[in-house]
Design a protein around this motif. Structure first.
Motif, short mmCIF file in Angstrom:
data_model
loop_
_atom_site.label_atom_id
_atom_site.label_comp_id
_atom_site.label_asym_id
_atom_site.label_seq_id
_atom_site.Cartn_x
_atom_site.Cartn_y
_atom_site.Cartn_z
N PHE A 30 -21.73 -18.70 6.33
CA PHE A 30 -21.52 -17.26 6.48
C PHE A 30 -22.12 -16.48 5.31
O PHE A 30 -22.60 -15.35 5.49
CB PHE A 30 -20.02 -16.95 6.61
CG PHE A 30 -19.44 -17.33 7.94
CD1 PHE A 30 -20.14 -17.11 9.11
CD2 PHE A 30 -18.20 -17.93 8.03
CE1 PHE A 30 -19.61 -17.46 10.35
CE2 PHE A 30 -17.65 -18.28 9.25
CZ PHE A 30 -18.36 -18.05 10.42
N ALA A 31 -22.09 -17.08 4.11
CA ALA A 31 -22.73 -16.42 2.96
C ALA A 31 -24.24 -16.30 3.19
O ALA A 31 -24.85 -15.27 2.87
CB ALA A 31 -22.44 -17.22 1.69
N VAL A 32 -24.84 -17.35 3.75
CA VAL A 32 -26.28 -17.28 4.08
C VAL A 32 -26.54 -16.18 5.10
O VAL A 32 -27.54 -15.45 5.01
CB VAL A 32 -26.75 -18.66 4.62
CG1 VAL A 32 -28.17 -18.55 5.17
CG2 VAL A 32 -26.69 -19.71 3.52
N THR A 33 -25.64 -16.04 6.07
CA THR A 33 -25.79 -14.98 7.08
C THR A 33 -25.82 -13.60 6.44
O THR A 33 -26.68 -12.77 6.76
CB THR A 33 -24.63 -15.04 8.09
OG1 THR A 33 -24.62 -16.32 8.73
CG2 THR A 33 -24.77 -13.95 9.14
N VAL A 34 -24.89 -13.36 5.52
CA VAL A 34 -24.83 -12.06 4.84
C VAL A 34 -26.10 -11.80 4.04
O VAL A 34 -26.70 -10.71 4.11
CB VAL A 34 -23.59 -11.99 3.93
CG1 VAL A 34 -23.62 -10.71 3.08
CG2 VAL A 34 -22.31 -12.04 4.75
N LEU A 35 -26.56 -12.80 3.30
CA LEU A 35 -27.78 -12.64 2.50
C LEU A 35 -29.00 -12.39 3.39
O LEU A 35 -29.86 -11.56 3.07
CB LEU A 35 -27.99 -13.87 1.63
CG LEU A 35 -26.96 -14.10 0.51
CD1 LEU A 35 -27.22 -15.43 -0.19
CD2 LEU A 35 -27.00 -12.95 -0.50
N ALA A 36 -29.07 -13.12 4.50
CA ALA A 36 -30.21 -12.95 5.40
C ALA A 36 -30.19 -11.57 6.05
O ALA A 36 -31.25 -10.94 6.23
CB ALA A 36 -30.20 -14.03 6.47
N LEU A 37 -29.01 -11.08 6.41
CA LEU A 37 -28.91 -9.74 6.98
C LEU A 37 -29.34 -8.67 5.97
O LEU A 37 -30.04 -7.71 6.32
CB LEU A 37 -27.48 -9.47 7.46
CG LEU A 37 -27.09 -10.07 8.81
CD1 LEU A 37 -25.61 -9.83 9.09
CD2 LEU A 37 -27.94 -9.48 9.93
N LEU A 38 -28.90 -8.83 4.73
CA LEU A 38 -29.32 -7.88 3.69
C LEU A 38 -30.83 -7.92 3.51
O LEU A 38 -31.48 -6.87 3.37
CB LEU A 38 -28.61 -8.22 2.37
CG LEU A 38 -27.10 -7.94 2.32
CD1 LEU A 38 -26.51 -8.46 1.02
CD2 LEU A 38 -26.84 -6.44 2.47
N ALA A 39 -31.39 -9.14 3.52
CA ALA A 39 -32.83 -9.27 3.39
C ALA A 39 -33.54 -8.60 4.56
O ALA A 39 -34.57 -7.93 4.39
CB ALA A 39 -33.22 -10.74 3.30
N PHE A 40 -33.01 -8.76 5.77
CA PHE A 40 -33.61 -8.15 6.95
C PHE A 40 -33.63 -6.62 6.82
O PHE A 40 -34.64 -5.97 7.11
CB PHE A 40 -32.83 -8.56 8.20
CG PHE A 40 -33.33 -7.94 9.47
CD1 PHE A 40 -34.53 -8.33 10.03
CD2 PHE A 40 -32.59 -6.95 10.11
CE1 PHE A 40 -34.99 -7.76 11.22
CE2 PHE A 40 -33.04 -6.37 11.29
CZ PHE A 40 -34.25 -6.77 11.84
N VAL A 41 -32.50 -6.05 6.39
CA VAL A 41 -32.42 -4.59 6.22
C VAL A 41 -33.44 -4.11 5.20
O VAL A 41 -34.15 -3.12 5.41
CB VAL A 41 -30.99 -4.17 5.82
CG1 VAL A 41 -30.96 -2.69 5.44
CG2 VAL A 41 -30.01 -4.45 6.96
#
Length: 528
Positions: A233-244
């Motif tokens: 889930f931490a990877v998910t949050v980081l990847a979403l931030l990177a996408f934005v």
């Protein structure tokens, strides 16, 4: 008749692409037995395909713009066919999942290029007819999937549900090469070079969607406080931030982002994306578990299970074909929002009929009402989304709808699987007759109900059978409730946020979405 050969080539590809979404559900128990697959593995057999579709649809549109839509469609068919061959030959579930992901890669290329091929092959009234027939082929594929899967699995073997794609793909490739005109790669707006591809954005989105799906499945299997689950889930949050960050930076520097995040500031667009996500998840996320229940608990054959699931896709197809022309005259929020509320009502009907002694007849009306809701909502989604954005972003909007639909399916299978195993384990633990309730719940979810019954002492098998039926029913009860809440929420969001576009009038979405405002030329391949 010769002018309709390009349409035939496109519809053949669309058929095998979409039939593979539903054909696999009926074969899952046979796959589990032959490959000794766990429930989480079965989830990935479905999710691997849907996730690849969701992650790569928009990027595939950009690649098709660069290399040409006909060429990319043929590449997609070839990849899809090769992966189908490997699926059928898979010696274990790991190879099967990997091949399903590759199938999704080929499917994304096919899905993203189909509208552009039709737009390039037909004009005027013929274009509307072509899109109408293509939409009907999509509905027919979804309706035929469960029955075709049951017939092939029961009378031959489950690998044939994949191998049947091979001759159809070969014919589609040959026809496309012969009857579909080659198109030139498109140039970027205001530039002389080929369309640029948002590789960082696509990579960040894929990582975010994949890690979220993995985390949901892992959490349901190993616990929500498990270290791997939390790290995922931490990877998910980081990847979403990177996408934005990537998408914002790309748009600010005049590039072509995978998804222009500024569109989400438009209430209608946000409402439609929410509706697409929740419609697909709430209507179809439970079908994996229903197929397992029909075969492992009710005792139906694969053909019987396929027939039992047909009312949903059949009702959707009939409504889309016969009511489609009339609902196009309404404000989009009414059929989409109303369709979602009907899906919620259908799920509540399924829940009302789900008891320990329920059979296939308890599903009919719930599936029919759900199918009517899907048939009302789905045809309007793409045309409504393209009408809420500037014309030059219509292709991106159309692709985003289908991305969110596939993402909804992927996440729903993971979430509802976790809900099911949690509720089933609680029922088994409460009875006190199963030493390891969690393992028992996993076995039920993997279609091994009969093995649990046979493992009980001879004098207690009737009691074990009743407990298994009760546990599965309580799990499905909670799944239907969650699906109903999600669909109702989606319907209310659509009704509250979506408003008529100032550049559309009643009937503007006419016969097929082809006559809606046209997407910019370089991104038309994304408008699925």
């Amino acid at each position: 008749m010769r002018k309709w050969w390009p349409l035939t080539a496109v519809c053949l590809g669309a058929f095998i692409l979409l039939v593979d979404v539903t054909i696999v559900n009926v074969a899952l128990p046979s796959m589990a037995d032959d490959l000794d697959a766990s429930f989480s593995s079965l989830q990935w057999v479905i999710d691997g395909y849907a996730l690849a579709l969701a992650a790569l649809l928009l990027a595939s549109g950009s690649l098709a713009d660069r290399f040409g839509h006909r060429r990319f469609y043929i590449y997609g068919l070839a990849v899809f066919a090769a992966a189908s061959l490997v699926c059928g030959l898979a010696p274990n579930v790991g190879v099967l999942i990997a091949a399903r992901v590759v199938q999704g890669v080929g499917g994304a290329a096919m899905f993203a290029t189909t509208p552009a091929l039709l737009l390039g092959s037909y004009l005027g009234r013929d274009r509307g007819t072509a899109f109408g027939v293509w939409g009907a082929a999509n509905g027919a594929a979804a309706a035929a999937g469960p029955l075709l899967g049951g017939l092939l699995t029961e009378h031959i073997s489950w690998p044939t549900i994949f191998w049947v794609n091979l001759p159809i793909a070969a014919v589609a490739i040959a026809m496309t090469l012969r009857v579909v005109r080659p198109d030139r790669p498109r140039a970027s707006a205001g530039q002389g070079g080929p369309a640029r591809i948002d590789v960082p954005g696509a990579a960040a989105f894929t990582i975010a969607a994949g890690s979220l799906t993995y985390g949901l499945i892992r959490g349901g299997e190993s616990g929500w406080t498990n270290a791997v689950t939390l790290a995922t889930f931490a990877v998910t949050v980081l990847a979403l931030l990177a996408f934005v960050v990537v998408e914002h930076r790309t748009a600010r520097h005049g590039g072509s982002p995978m998804l222009d995040l500024a569109l989400l500031r438009r209430p209608s667009f946000t409402g439609l994306m929410s509706g697409a996500l929740l419609l697909q998840g709430s209507a179809f996320g439970c079908l994996v578990l229903l197929s397992l229940w029909l075969q492992s608990v009710v005792g139906l054959s694969p053909v019987g299970a396929g027939l039992a699931l047909t009312p949903l896709a059949g009702a959707s197809f009939v409504v889309a074909v016969f009511a489609g022309r009339h609902i196009q005259r309404l404000a989009p929020r009414l059929p989409i929002g109303g369709g979602l509320l009907l899906v919620a009502a259908g799920m509540l009907l399924l829940r009302a009929g789900m008891t320990a002694d329920a059979g296939r007849s308890s599903l009919i009306w719930g599936l029919v009402v759900t199918g009517i809701g899907v048939g009302l909502a789905t045809p309007m989604l793409v045309s409504a989304a393209t009408s809420t954005v500037p014309p030059q972003q219509a292709g991106m909007a159309g692709g985003a709808v289908n991305t969110f639909r596939q993402l909804g399916m992927t996440l729903a299978i993971a979430v509802l699987g976790a809900v099911f195993t949690g509720r089933t384990a609680a029922t088994l633990a409460g009875a006190g007759a199963v030493p390891d309730a969690d393992r028992g719940a996993d076995a039920l979810a993997a279609g091994q109900a009969q093995r649990l019954v046979e493992a009980a002492p001879a004098g207690h098998q009737d009691a074990a059978r009743h407990l298994v039926h009760q546990a599965f029913a309580t799990g499905l009860d909670r799944v239907f409730l969650c699906s109903a809440v999600a669909a109702a929420l989606g319907g209310l969001i659509v009704l509250a946020l979506v408003r008529p576009s100032s550049r559309t009038t009643p009937g503007a979405h006419g016969r097929g979405s082809a006559q809606a405002p046209q997407p910019r030329k370089e991104s038309v391949g994304s408008g699925v």
